[in-house]
Design an enzyme around this catalytic site. Sequence first.
Site, PDB file in Angstrom:
ATOM      1  N   PHE A 114       0.840  -1.191   0.000  1.00 26.70           N
ATOM      2  CA  PHE A 114       0.000   0.000   0.000  1.00 26.70           C
ATOM      3  C   PHE A 114       0.876   1.241   0.000  1.00 26.70           C
ATOM      4  O   PHE A 114       2.066   1.168   0.336  1.00 26.70           O
ATOM      5  CB  PHE A 114      -0.921  -0.014   1.235  1.00 26.70           C
ATOM      6  N   GLN A 227      -7.899  15.141   3.028  1.00 22.43           N
ATOM      7  CA  GLN A 227      -7.216  14.267   2.071  1.00 22.43           C
ATOM      8  C   GLN A 227      -7.982  14.145   0.754  1.00 22.43           C
ATOM      9  O   GLN A 227      -9.177  13.862   0.749  1.00 22.43           O
ATOM     10  CB  GLN A 227      -7.036  12.870   2.655  1.00 22.43           C
ATOM     11  N   HIS A 229      -8.052  11.819  -2.410  1.00 21.50           N
ATOM     12  CA  HIS A 229      -7.596  10.497  -2.851  1.00 21.50           C
ATOM     13  C   HIS A 229      -7.190  10.592  -4.323  1.00 21.50           C
ATOM     14  O   HIS A 229      -7.910  11.191  -5.120  1.00 21.50           O
ATOM     15  CB  HIS A 229      -8.713   9.466  -2.656  1.00 21.50           C
ATOM     16  N   LEU A 239     -14.741   5.892  -5.267  1.00 19.53           N
ATOM     17  CA  LEU A 239     -13.391   5.465  -4.907  1.00 19.53           C
ATOM     18  C   LEU A 239     -12.939   4.272  -5.748  1.00 19.53           C
ATOM     19  O   LEU A 239     -13.624   3.268  -5.851  1.00 19.53           O
ATOM     20  CB  LEU A 239     -13.374   5.090  -3.421  1.00 19.53           C
ATOM     21  N   GLU A 242      -6.930   2.168  -3.558  1.00 20.06           N
ATOM     22  CA  GLU A 242      -5.471   2.176  -3.642  1.00 20.06           C
ATOM     23  C   GLU A 242      -4.934   0.755  -3.817  1.00 20.06           C
ATOM     24  O   GLU A 242      -3.801   0.555  -4.256  1.00 20.06           O
ATOM     25  CB  GLU A 242      -4.912   2.796  -2.346  1.00 20.06           C
ATOM     26  N   ARG A 273      -0.626   9.580  -0.448  1.00 19.48           N
ATOM     27  CA  ARG A 273      -1.759  10.052  -1.234  1.00 19.48           C
ATOM     28  C   ARG A 273      -1.664  11.536  -1.594  1.00 19.48           C
ATOM     29  O   ARG A 273      -2.028  11.936  -2.710  1.00 19.48           O
ATOM     30  CB  ARG A 273      -3.058   9.801  -0.465  1.00 19.48           C
ATOM     31  N   HIS A 337     -11.632  12.797   0.077  1.00 26.20           N
ATOM     32  CA  HIS A 337     -11.800  11.431   0.551  1.00 26.20           C
ATOM     33  C   HIS A 337     -11.883  11.304   2.061  1.00 26.20           C
ATOM     34  O   HIS A 337     -12.640  10.500   2.584  1.00 26.20           O
ATOM     35  CB  HIS A 337     -10.616  10.608   0.033  1.00 26.20           C
ATOM     36  N   ARG A 372      -3.048  11.001   5.874  1.00 19.37           N
ATOM     37  CA  ARG A 372      -3.233   9.634   6.352  1.00 19.37           C
ATOM     38  C   ARG A 372      -2.739   8.638   5.310  1.00 19.37           C
ATOM     39  O   ARG A 372      -2.983   8.809   4.121  1.00 19.37           O
ATOM     40  CB  ARG A 372      -4.720   9.372   6.626  1.00 19.37           C
TER      41      ARG A 372
END
Lengths: 559, 336
Positions: A114, A227, A229, A239, A242, A273, A337, A372
């Site tokens: 990730f 954030q 995304h 979404l 990721e 991100r 996001h 994050r």
Amino acid sequence: MTIDHDVLVLGAGLAGMRAALEAAREGADVAIVTKVHPIRSHSSAAQGGINAALGEGDSWESHAFDTIKGSDYLADQDAVEVMCREAPADIVEFEHMGVIFYRNEDGKLGTRAFGGASQARTYFVGDITGQALLVTLYDQILKAGVKVYEEWFATTLYVENGACRGLVALEMITGELHLVRAKAVIDAAGGLGRVFEPSTNALICTGDGYALAYRAGAPLMDMEMVQYHPTTLAGSGFLMSEAARGEGAYLLNSEGERFMKRYAPNKMELAARDVCSRSEVTEIAEGRGIDGNVLLDCRHLGADVILKKLPQIHEMALDYVGLDMIKDPIPVRPGMHYQMGGVKTDATGATRLQGLYAAGEVACVSVHGGNRLGANSLLDTIVFGRRSGKASAAYVKGVAGSRGGENVLHAEQARMQELLARPYTGETHARLRLELATMMDKHCGVYRNEAGLTEALKRLSGLKARYEKIAVGDKSRIFNQALTFALEVGFMLDCADAIVRSALERKESRGAQSRTDYPERNDAEWLKHILITYRTGKEPELSYAPVTITQWKPEARSY
Amino acid sequence: MQFTIEVGRYNPEGNYDERAVAGKPYPPPWDKASPRRYQTYTVDLPAHAVVLDALIAIREYQDESLAVRCACRSAICGSCAMWVNGHAHLACKSKLTTFTKDGKTRVEAPPSMPVIRDLVADMTPFWEKHHAVKPWLEAKQPEPPPMEEYRVPNAAMEELIQEVSCISCGACLMDCESFAVNPDFLGPQALAQAYRYAGDPRDAETKERLGAYSGPGGIWDCTHCYECVTQCPKGVAPLEQILKLRRLAVDAGFTNNAGTRHADAFADSVKHSGRLNELTLLPRSVGFFNILDQLKTLPSAFNMIRAGKLPPLIHKSIPGVQRIKNIFARVGGRFK
């Protein structure tokens, strides 16, 4: 109706249900108030996975360092330590509860890579990890017999003598307002994504929990840290996990180039991100986008990986843009996001308002700081959900229940009646919300500057004045959504105000806050949290809190 | 593109006709038994828009009094299952162009559930059924220590991902033919979740579960109409999970029930004569000495006689029945 409980949880997503389960295990009389059925909570939309340093060769320190670097050094390192140390046990507990995590060849839990992580430490169930955790936890709540007040919409917290003692909620199905008293309230009402348009968030993510706590006197922290995304679907803004990049997908510009090599040569598509989103905006601004999008290319992963590990986003791309990821790259763009900031809490979930705890996206411990990492939000919900459940159950043992609160109930009844009786003025929840959210995306999005933020503040004050005249186009008692939408717009305006004021205050670029007028990170002046406190009839008060640094000194951040 | 949407309206408090969009007082409480009314709206949306886009557009800019549950808009939260042109679908997954019939799309709350208001159904029966199958793991002992997971093959986990993909939207139950005539039937969603736990190698109570699911209202009450498989927006295919449960239950010895006897009688009849002996099927299913339940079927039997549907009194084998018998011998197992 007036109801009493020891611990009352607001919200039934992962954080709320985990808190309720823990408080129940500790012997507290616990109940949940939620505006949607628990299974409808937005935790279900978390796709990619959940992080923990559980595998051989991994360590909580490594997870903590990645998280802190990802946060651009704004996270409180003692809180990050707590989260990363406790993560493995919490993941295993969910496995014991029945989550069907992916396994490797020897039957042990397996991982995927990730963004922003130095090791593959993301545990997952296909691309429906949030849903798998949420359903399992809901079933645990059923098993434990926790009382759930379903489709009850919280309108205000009840504060008596400087302590939170419950809340007032509208029972949607009857239209009745109820006073629910509790010795402690856990605010786990989730995110505020709808303050921005477009957003990956569900229509229910309207910042209720932020505004309720803020109005009741609990300060919000890090609210400027919003954030975006990097991969949300063109048009709808849904979404695209990721996990796609975790499995090896590329980001391409209009020239077919993997442009991340110019922004994050080492981590490429798996940079944090904020880094990926900014890179995409730059590519698009410099003319290498495709109708305001870039491309997410999964073709080389092959049909087997896509269908087995990314089935949900494969289907979503088919349904909503008519493209098959196996054969076509998918147009994506950065979309709002997640809110890193929230109600300031300590590591037990306690806010600065006595009797009020907070957990999950609505809370700011702070473990995410300025940005994050993917798959840390599910972790945040279950670690700090559990901790706030435990701490609140211990707290209520020494507290007597409130006998009052009827005055708050009556005031809310009067407020609702006035709102319903108001004649049509032309100001509707839909118009105000759309104007607010597109304005926020324009002036308070990936890139910000003083002129835009000042304009946003001005526009906000206009919107707030118009909100005072909002009319509710439905006069029914039963399931009056026009009424709750109108109340939600009120919550969203408070959230937007806190975000814009904090963004204007932070005169540097750090994490998700990218100021074109202050492009550098400035540790000398701004290695600190911004807190915002509500004041009735006055402008909110801004203040600072130091960032807790334990063993990781701030250094330059590159991927 | 212009789309015409016909929405089933219902409000227990009042007739929408007498109500203004804004500013007028409440009408008096209204007769709940009145038939469903449809209100027609026209919306202008892009060609790829879905039914939910239309409902949101109506609710936001035409009629704030339209009640509809929705949250994620992307077939994950399960809020917006409703009837679209007479079948249960997620509104967010139903393209308007696909669902426009005779120039319009009809949307309403499913008639199989109580209605709260407009498109908002009372899902209590659905959630009660979900709860009734004990949808949680009863940890197999010895439970691994707190920092250790159960060691199970990934294939065993992947086997369950189909059931875990269920978003509890309720579309399957809304269109379930068995549920329509028997409110006590556990229904497709709950039984798919039942298999999700019964089929989990970490569960300690597989046998107890299979016994419980074999009772009245359980796995044998499904009539294989395949509505749940057709309507499920996530490919859960509840009927397939019910069939898996039946095999597990029979293998575990839960055979003393009408369902198993029915299956056995069916198989026996085909094995011996190559076709179904409908005269013996019923007594064998409910039990030869269960005179009471057999008597209960008499009215249906008389109706069948009157309609000329009486099966032949003398049951004959088909030509070449030995080949059928050979098939049974090859299949082996319970029907050898």
